[in-house]
Design an enzyme around this catalytic site. Structure first.
Site, PDB file in Angstrom:
ATOM      1  N   ASP A 241       0.851  -1.187   0.000  1.00  9.77           N
ATOM      2  CA  ASP A 241       0.000   0.000   0.000  1.00  9.77           C
ATOM      3  C   ASP A 241       0.896   1.249   0.000  1.00  9.77           C
ATOM      4  O   ASP A 241       2.112   1.151   0.216  1.00  9.77           O
ATOM      5  CB  ASP A 241      -0.880  -0.029   1.255  1.00  9.77           C
ATOM      6  CG  ASP A 241      -1.913   1.073   1.256  1.00  9.77           C
ATOM      7  OD1 ASP A 241      -2.284   1.544   0.171  1.00  9.77           O
ATOM      8  OD2 ASP A 241      -2.354   1.470   2.355  1.00  9.77           O
TER       9      ASP A 241
ATOM     10  N   GLU B  81       2.594   4.770  -4.140  1.00  7.37           N
ATOM     11  CA  GLU B  81       2.585   5.716  -5.294  1.00  7.37           C
ATOM     12  C   GLU B  81       3.935   6.409  -5.440  1.00  7.37           C
ATOM     13  O   GLU B  81       4.285   6.699  -6.591  1.00  7.37           O
ATOM     14  CB  GLU B  81       1.459   6.741  -5.113  1.00  7.37           C
ATOM     15  CG  GLU B  81       0.071   6.145  -5.188  1.00  7.37           C
ATOM     16  CD  GLU B  81      -0.300   5.278  -3.985  1.00  7.37           C
ATOM     17  OE1 GLU B  81       0.143   5.587  -2.874  1.00  7.37           O
ATOM     18  OE2 GLU B  81      -1.017   4.284  -4.166  1.00  7.37           O
TER      19      GLU B  81
ATOM     20  N   ASP C  65      -9.035   3.758  -1.880  1.00  6.27           N
ATOM     21  CA  ASP C  65      -9.949   4.222  -0.836  1.00  6.27           C
ATOM     22  C   ASP C  65     -11.268   4.755  -1.380  1.00  6.27           C
ATOM     23  O   ASP C  65     -11.501   5.968  -1.421  1.00  6.27           O
ATOM     24  CB  ASP C  65      -9.257   5.283   0.021  1.00  6.27           C
ATOM     25  CG  ASP C  65      -8.080   4.685   0.769  1.00  6.27           C
ATOM     26  OD1 ASP C  65      -7.996   3.444   0.847  1.00  6.27           O
ATOM     27  OD2 ASP C  65      -7.254   5.454   1.271  1.00  6.27           O
TER      28      ASP C  65
END
Ligand code: GLC
Length: 789
Positions: free
Chosen positions: A406, A409, A483
């Site tokens: 997670d 990015e 999300d």
């Protein structure tokens, strides 16, 4: 301030940068070097490479000879392709067996045609250009009937005509809506559907890129903040061909372990060992199947990766091994941010091993994430990927076989949401800025993690879930859509989002079932779970401080619906597994938009609220509250209601009734599907395989059932089963032939139970050349018989 009306204060209007583009000008000369055509233009260079007869690559660099080597997405180089080059006064022609290029010399314009002279990609007015900021751009003709798909992970509807999309991996917690043009994944690739034919463009540039299919009526463009124009034209002509071509370049998903296809339960966070044990026990007691439970950031000691908080989780090894006995896998989260803490081993190793991203002057970049100030591994370095991979022994030694990546990015809690773009990446001796490498950070973290797990998993297939990625991410992991919120709108948006990810070469996708942020309701959870059954990746996940979202959280009625549908997932697993196998062979996704099978039917072009599983099963979820019916589009042919066997004529919009415990499913006549039955999870052996055959008046159909041990890589050595079922329907006779095309693997199931749907009267059934007694249920419209394998 951005959240108030101040955002639209007239004084805020941004001054648009004046960025006139200079055209690359006219052709000056060309040279052919093997499969490369090198063109010198007035203002730069263009290389053309035939990768395959049906794939060409065009690379334009205004400043130097094109760089042909530095792709993170490609897994293959050009093949030895036969082609011809012919120069005329005004044009250069390049022809392979499958494609034709007509290159206009003055100014240089590249037009790509199919071998039957259909224009695929045309440049009439404008071609390729660049500006002083070293941005590069490319304009292409857009035809009235062009429809666009793919672009990775994007909000809004299926057809992206009329949209402008940015590729810049972004952590977006704000509600995902049609205005958000960049999310966690950047896949600078799309497929055009035009008059029933498809072709693709993959723009292999890792800088921020923008695809503008909106601003002009007869032209679209793709732009990059730096680097070169480097794109592939994939000739199609069918949507499936485009997928095959694109995944030949960027790779395919390996077959996941079966447990990864089961139902997964997650929450931010199950905070203690006790809570996890109770959760697993509740699934068992209630008879709700589950294959994996996730550990979100609370399992760690102060959010330090590769640690457990031993107060909350005193004995992780025991926990993991006890859960494994019930067939449940534990999947912990691993974020890239390593806490700045001189007493923390991973941080020390990162510093002393020179593994963290640095500024040019050698200062390590630190940014704020869950653990506070943190450093970030430089995954562009092989040595760092190996170090990071080795760190996973911490998990694999405990028996963990799956990891959840997670925040890759990478997300940083600051204004720009990410690392300073001036940070440098070592890139094995070819240093590059974060501005250039940002979009591949997650992909490379995935590569490090997947490869390490593969080595450490004792021959078992690993599972990786990742939030960020670039073209090629499918080689390493499943992608969830980040999300979302417990909004009905987000349930609806997940359909086109996952379909477009599938078209972008990523077949293993799904949203957080029930929604991550905001509070779910029972009805929303029930409807979302129904949809989740048919998303390739099926995980219920919810956020901190939201209402509980486990299947039993909303009382008995909802629990029963949710249970029924989780069980349905397990019933469909053999068919889904077969489709996953096909995706791993061809790149064609498991979950498909209808246009993939019906590219000539305009009703499918922007059909965003229903989808196909494989070729012939339509799933039409209910996407709004207190709704017990919906319109379903059935394309040509006849379609069975999966639940009632009622036959509908296609080429029509029908009204489907759907009480809370009904998910509308339609199966095309002539289809053959497989079903199994797992009670607890995929650790159980299947005893019986059901083959469902949907009768048609006249005609033939074929189904290849794939199976293997679902765990190891032995299938790569040929240890798998491929059974072919061929049916011929003729008036009142059904002839079924079963043949083993490959039988090196012995499945646990020894019995086959055939279910013939659409049979309301005695018919003749011939199975492998013998007439068979059938057990007819006229009311249900089914006939059943059994056979051994
Ligand atoms: C991010 C993830 C979410 C996770 C949370 C805490 O928001 O997208 O899934 O639960 O971080 O780790």
């Amino acid at each position: 301030m951005q959240d108030t009306s101040f955002a639209i204060h007239p004084g805020n209007k941004k001054q648009l940068k004046d960025t006139p583009y200079r055209d690359i000008g006219s052709f000056e000369a060309y040279e052919q070097n093997g499969s490369f055509i090198e063109i010198k233009c007035e203002q730069g260079y263009v290389n053309i490479v035939l990768y395959r007869e049906d794939i060409i690559r065009v690379v334009m660099n205004p400043f130097q000879k094109p760089i042909m080597t530095s792709s993170f997405a490609l897994i293959t180089g050009p093949r030895d392709v036969f082609f011809q080059v012919q120069e005329e006064r005004d044009h250069l022609y390049i022809t392979s067996n499958n494609l034709k290029m007509m290159i206009q010399k003055s100014p240089l314009r590249i037009n790509v045609f199919s071998i039957d002279d259909r224009l695929l990609v045309g440049e009439s007015e404008r071609g390729m250009g660049f500006n002083e900021q070293k941005e590069v751009i490319c304009f292409k003709d857009m035809q009235e009937n062009d429809h666009f798909y793919g672009f990775g992970e994007k909000t809004s509807f299926l057809d992206k005509r009329g949209e402008k999309m940015t590729m810049w991996n972004s952590d977006v917690y704000a509600p995902h809506n049609p205005e958000i043009d960049a999310l966690y994944e950047s896949i600078p690739y799309f497929m055009t559907l035009r008059d029933g034919n498809a072709h693709g463009i993959f723009f292999d540039n890792t800088y921020k890129t923008v695809f503008d299919m909106k601003s002009e009526q007869d032209c679209y463009s793709f732009w990059a903040e730096g680097g070169q124009i480097d794109y592939f034209v994939l000739a199609g002509p069918t949507p499936k061909d485009v997928l095959e071509q694109y995944t030949t370049l960027t790779g395919r998903m390996p077959i996941p372990p079966k447990w990864a296809l089961g139902y997964h339960q997650s929450r931010y966070s199950y905070e203690t060992e006790q809570e996890v044990r109770e959760l697993a026990a509740t699934f068992m007691e209630k008879g709700i199947p589950v294959d994996a439970i996730y550990l979100d950031i609370h399992y760690m000691d102060g959010y330090r990766v590769f640690t457990f908080d031993l107060e909350r989780f005193p004995n992780p090894k025991q926990l993991i091994s006890d859960l494994k006995k019930s067939g449940i896998k534990v999947v912990p989260i691993v974020d890239p941010g390593v806490k700045e803490d001189p007493e923390y081993q991973t941080y020390q190793e990162g510093i002393y091993g020179n593994h963290f991203c640095k500024y040019m002057d050698g200062a390590i970049y630190h940014g704020d994430v869950w653990p506070g100030n943190s450093a970030f591994p430089d995954f562009t370095k092989t040595k760092t990927r190996e170090w990071w991979g080795e760190k996973h022994r911490f998990y694999t030694d405990l028996g963990i076989e799956g990891i959840w990546n997670d925040m890759n990015e990478p997300a940083v809690f600051n204004e720009t949401k990410t690392m300073d773009v001036k940070v440098m990446h070592g890139n094995d001796g070819n240093p590059k800025t974060h501005r250039e490498m940002h979009n591949v950070y997650g992909l490379l973290m995935g590569e490090a993690t997947y490869n390490a797990l593969k080595q450490q998993n004792k021959g078992n297939r690993p599972f990786l879930l990742t939030r960020a990625g670039y073209a090629g991410v499918q080689r390493y992991g499943a992608v969830w859509t980040g999300d979302n919120r417990s909004f009905w709108e987000h349930l609806a948006m997940a359909l086109p989002m996952c379909m477009n990810l599938g078209i972008s070469g990523v077949p293993f996708t799904g949203p957080d079932v029930g929604g991550f942020a905001h509070d779910a309701t029972g009805e929303l959870l029930a409807r979302w779970t129904q949809f989740g059954v048919f998303t390739p990746y099926f995980r219920n996940h919810s956020g901190l401080d939201t209402v509980r979202q486990e299947p039993w959280s909303f009382g008995e009625t909802i629990e029963n619906v949710v249970k029924k549908y989780i069980q349905l997932r397990y019933k469909w697993l053999p068919h889904l597994y077969t489709l996953f196998y096909k995706a791993s062979e061809t790149g064609i996704p498991v979950m498909r938009p209808l246009l993939m099978e019906y590219p000539n039917d305009p009703n499918t072009f922007n059909l965003s609220d229903q989808f196909l599983i494989g070729e012939n099963v339509i799933i039409a979820p209910i996407l709004s509250p207190t709704t017990n019916h919906r319109i379903v589009y059935l394309p040509e042919g006849n379609w069975y209601d999966y639940w009632t066997n009622k036959l509908y004529e296609g080429n029509a919009h029908i009204m489907a009734e759907a009480s809370l415990d009904t998910l509308p499913i339609f199966v095309k006549e002539g289809s053959i599907l497989s079903h199994g039955k797992y009670i607890r999870n995929t650790s159980e052996s299947l005893e019986k395989m059901e083959i469902h055959i949907y009768k048609t008046e006249n005609g033939s159909s074929k189904y290849r059932l794939y199976d293997d041990d679902g765990k190891t890589f032995e299938y790569e050595n040929g240890a798998y089963l491929m059974k072919e079922f061929r049916c011929h329907f003729h008036s009142k006779t059904i002839t079924i032939n079963m043949e083993d095309l490959h039988s090196v693997y012995q499945p646990s199931w020894r019995t086959l139970e055939f279910h013939l749907h659409g049979v309301a009267e005695e018919i003749e059934v011939i199975f492998n050349e013998k007439k068979i007694e059938i057990d007819l249920d006229e009311q249900k419209g089914t006939a059943i018989f059994q056979a051994s394998i």
